[in-house]
Design an enzyme around this catalytic site. Structure first.
Site, PDB file in Angstrom:
ATOM      1  N   SER A 451      -4.436 -32.243  22.235  1.00  0.00           N
ATOM      2  CA  SER A 451      -5.775 -32.134  22.802  1.00  0.00           C
ATOM      3  C   SER A 451      -6.393 -33.530  22.831  1.00  0.00           C
ATOM      4  O   SER A 451      -6.393 -34.234  21.819  1.00  0.00           O
ATOM      5  CB  SER A 451      -6.652 -31.215  21.945  1.00  0.00           C
ATOM      6  OG  SER A 451      -6.155 -29.896  21.956  1.00  0.00           O
ATOM      7  N   CYS A 632     -10.729 -24.080  18.251  1.00  0.00           N
ATOM      8  CA  CYS A 632      -9.517 -24.905  18.361  1.00  0.00           C
ATOM      9  C   CYS A 632      -8.875 -25.026  16.991  1.00  0.00           C
ATOM     10  O   CYS A 632      -9.557 -25.329  16.005  1.00  0.00           O
ATOM     11  CB  CYS A 632      -9.856 -26.294  18.912  1.00  0.00           C
ATOM     12  SG  CYS A 632      -8.390 -27.330  19.186  1.00  0.00           S
ATOM     13  N   ASP A 677      -8.346 -22.905  22.219  1.00  0.00           N
ATOM     14  CA  ASP A 677      -7.235 -23.848  22.388  1.00  0.00           C
ATOM     15  C   ASP A 677      -6.528 -23.881  21.037  1.00  0.00           C
ATOM     16  O   ASP A 677      -6.888 -24.658  20.158  1.00  0.00           O
ATOM     17  CB  ASP A 677      -7.777 -25.227  22.777  1.00  0.00           C
ATOM     18  CG  ASP A 677      -6.657 -26.230  23.046  1.00  0.00           C
ATOM     19  OD1 ASP A 677      -5.483 -25.838  22.982  1.00  0.00           O
ATOM     20  OD2 ASP A 677      -6.975 -27.410  23.306  1.00  0.00           O
ATOM     21  N   TRP A 679      -2.863 -23.078  18.408  1.00  0.00           N
ATOM     22  CA  TRP A 679      -1.415 -23.201  18.291  1.00  0.00           C
ATOM     23  C   TRP A 679      -0.981 -22.515  17.000  1.00  0.00           C
ATOM     24  O   TRP A 679      -1.772 -22.313  16.075  1.00  0.00           O
ATOM     25  CB  TRP A 679      -1.004 -24.672  18.277  1.00  0.00           C
ATOM     26  CG  TRP A 679      -1.670 -25.467  17.189  1.00  0.00           C
ATOM     27  CD1 TRP A 679      -1.257 -25.611  15.893  1.00  0.00           C
ATOM     28  CD2 TRP A 679      -2.883 -26.237  17.299  1.00  0.00           C
ATOM     29  NE1 TRP A 679      -2.132 -26.414  15.197  1.00  0.00           N
ATOM     30  CE2 TRP A 679      -3.133 -26.814  16.042  1.00  0.00           C
ATOM     31  CE3 TRP A 679      -3.768 -26.485  18.352  1.00  0.00           C
ATOM     32  CZ2 TRP A 679      -4.238 -27.626  15.792  1.00  0.00           C
ATOM     33  CZ3 TRP A 679      -4.868 -27.298  18.103  1.00  0.00           C
ATOM     34  CH2 TRP A 679      -5.094 -27.859  16.845  1.00  0.00           C
TER      35      TRP A 679
END
Length: 680
Positions: A451, A632, A677, A679
């Protein structure tokens, strides 16, 4: 004067000019009266003509023509972002030959997918789709056009037989969305499902999920077409080794697609044509005695014509650890500087090489192949053929079996012990496969995405990255290092010494990068209030958001509430960008809520605790002021907990039932007022 008279008296055209003009006129008369007439006049009776002795060239994008010309009846499409779906597609295609069928692997991005309706013209034909889900339920880049075509819904697929294996991750809300969509949509358009869709979970054991589905797939295919199970022994090799005699200037040296593209850089820059960005700044973000490391890196894009927005991603192509690369040469007794080329045995395949060729073994292992990931079971089966010790061979073959004991051994010895293919070669000394086979079996090394932690409004000529240095000890006592972050570390020895800043005047280091656009965007109106939730390096894109809003406020524009929830272990050690955020707080541009989980051993505080404390304020922004919320970071725990808390807040303060609150949050996501966003 004499020269002028002579020039005036000279004829306008010379003899050569007259000859040329006459020839052109004669050709024109022939074309109009003879060639034109021969085309316009159809013969009254059937005539005969000489046929060319060479077959017409098959269109590169016509997979139906390729299948007909080569006698294939199965086409395996893949939608792949990291290479796993492509690998599974290749394995299915190779195995087809064992069952007396022939298959073609195809990238939907390179095919005219409208041709799918013509597949029924081939006897006993079917289409298989290995489709990965990317991001928040989105198709992969190479499957976007196919997804749009399916969604349009004007195709007629009656008589088309199909099967789907989806790849996803259960930590994401839209688990396996692409595979499920393709499976459902093909049936809606008239297709016939041959076998129930497979569902692979990367958060669990993707390899086992694929093998379990594949064990059902082939028997179902044979039964569907009325074929008998008659396994044939075939070579599973897809590429043959060629030793080209070429000079160094003809060898790839790390370029992704075009030879010498790093020497002659030409825009536009993208995944196949990355830009070599100079590293212009680097500093350590962790402070004090912290044993962990987090790097701030700045990349120069001034002359690249690359553009980005806050929230986008920058992708970096890394290089493998030279020490690991050298070990392959030592273990297999091969000169790594030997020029090689791996050429596809299947001449009809659009993929001529597994990676850019020709190159050296060293280049392939350094830039093109993932040498640190866990090998899948089909790799172990191939390695067993080159293992001389009976016990070691039996161990490899056992892990490739479908029985519970073999699956458990693979889970423990490969996955839990975190062995790479290199580790397998080290721990099984009698395993000596040819290095060209190893290069075929290893999957492609993928770009690493970060990012972007800057705003182009403030930094139009540079991209900032915030990255944690990855290194850990495996259960076998080996030190595993992050490919991309360790690569940076090799060029910046100051990292290991925890120097606060590295002067780069005498250091010249370039990184191949490209920009990937994101839907993680600030609201169009700066007056719209925003809530940002980003513990650890999850704060990276929010640094860009805050920079952008800070600049707007300095320019006198009205800016809505900008609220950040940030968490880390210890304020004195890993509070990222503390000074920058404090300046924004002092200037009235930012409100910040911080959680430090390791400062008080008796009470661990996380951002989720802070969200509950600020419930009323969060509802005011989301429910009453049409604000936006951004998350995020970790998808497995943090993002899921945040989602549940936000739903509970909407239920309590919005006076909604649990189901109404879930629908409300879903609406926020659809409107892109709730963006993630994350992971795993």
């Amino acid at each position: 004067m004499d020269e002028a008279v002579t020039a005036a008296a000279a004829p306008m055209f010379g003899v050569l000019d007259v000859v040329l003009l006459a020839g052109m006129a004669g050709f024109g008369i022939y074309w109009v009266y003879f060639r034109g007439n021969s085309k316009s006049q159809a013969p009254a009776t059937k005539g005969y003509s000489m046929q060319p002795t060479l077959a017409a060239k098959v269109s590169e994008s016509s997979y139906i023509s390729k299948m007909k010309a080569s006698g294939r009846n199965i086409v395996v499409f893949y939608g792949s972002q990291t290479g796993t779906a492509e690998e599974f597609a290749g394995r299915l295609a190779k195995e087809a030959a064992r069952y007396g069928m022939k298959a073609l692997v195809a990238d939907p991005e390179e095919c005219e997918m409208e041709e799918l309706s013509k597949l029924a013209e081939i006897n006993n034909s079917m289409a298989v789709f290995c489709m990965a889900t990317y991001g928040e339920g989105d198709p992969t880049d190479n499957a976007q056009a196919f997804y749009d075509w399916l969604k349009a819904g004007d195709a007629e697929l009656t008589g088309i037989n199909f099967a789907v294996f989806g790849l996803g991750n259960k930590t994401y809300e839209h688990f396996n969305a692409m595979g499920k969509f393709v499976d459902k949509r093909l049936e809606e358009l008239g297709g016939t499902r041959v076998v129930e869709a497979g569902v692979g979970d990367d958060d669990g054991n993707m390899e086992e999920d694929f093998l379990t589905w594949k064990d059902k797939f082939w028997p179902s295919v044979l039964d569907f077409f009325g074929l008998e199970m008659n396994l044939q022994e075939i070579s599973m090799r897809q590429y043959r080794l060629v030793l080209p005699e070429v000079g160094p200037e003809k060898l790839f040296s790390g370029e992704i697609a075009r030879l010498r593209s790093y020497l002659t850089q030409r825009p536009p820059f993208d995944a196949k044509n990355p830009y070599l960005a100079n590293v212009i700044a680097w500093r350590e973000l962790h402070k004090g005695s912290s044993q962990r490391s987090c790097m701030h890196i700045e990349l120069d894009i001034a002359n690249s014509k690359l553009r980005y927005d806050a929230g986008d991603h920058v992708a970096m192509y890394p290089m493998n650890d030279p020490g690991l690369v050298n070990r392959f040469g030592e273990l297999l007794s091969v000169d790594l500087d030997t020029p090689i080329s791996l050429v596809n045995i299947d001449e009809d395949s659009s993929k001529k090489h597994p990676f850019p060729c020709p190159c050296t073994y060293r280049t392939a292992l350094s830039y093109y192949l993932d040498i640190t990931s866990n090998p899948r079971t089909h790799v172990l089966k191939e390695l067993a053929e080159y293992t001389t010790d009976p016990a070691e061979k039996e161990k490899l073959l056992k892990m490739t079996g479908a029985n519970p004991e073999g699956k458990e051994l693979y889970q423990q010895w490969i996955l839990q012990d975190n062995r790479s293919l290199l580790h397998v070669l080290e721990d099984l000394p009698s395993c000596k496969p040819p290095l060209d086979l190893v290069c075929e079996l290893l999957i492609r090394l993928q770009a690493r995405y970060y990012s972007i932690s800057s705003s182009s409004k403030l930094y139009p000529e540079s991209v900032h990255i915030t990255a944690v240095l990855v290194n850990y000890t495996t259960p076998t006592g080996r030190l595993n290092k992050g490919v991309a972050t360790t690569w940076q570390c090799q060029y910046y020895p100051g990292l290991a010494n925890k120097k606060p800043k590295l002067e780069l005047e005498e250091v010249s280091h370039q990184v191949p990068i490209f920009i990937r656009k994101s839907q993680f965007r600030l609201p169009a109106r700066p007056q719209t209030p925003i809530i940002m939730i980003g513990p650890g390096t999850g704060v990276a894109p929010f640094r860009g958001f805050i920079q952008e809003r800070f600049k707007m406020k300095q320019e006198g524009k009205p800016v809505g509430d900008t609220i950040l929830f940030f968490g880390c272990r210890n304020r004195a050690e890993d509070f990222l960008y503390e000074e920058e955020f404090q300046q924004c707080i002092d200037d009235g541009c930012l409100a910040m809520h911080t959680a430090f989980s390791r400062e008080d051993p008796s009470k661990k505080v996380y951002v989720t605790h802070l969200l509950k404390e600020q419930s009323e304020n969060i509802w005011r922004i989301l429910g009453q002021e049409n604000g936006h919320l951004y998350v995020c970071g970790d998808a497995r725990n943090m993002a899921r907990d945040v989602h549940d808390i936000i739903t509970d807040i909407c239920s309590e303060y919005g006076k909604m039932s649990p189901s109404e609150a879930q629908s409300f949050v879903k609406k926020l996501e659809t409107q892109r007022r709730y963006s993630a966003d994350v992971w795993s």
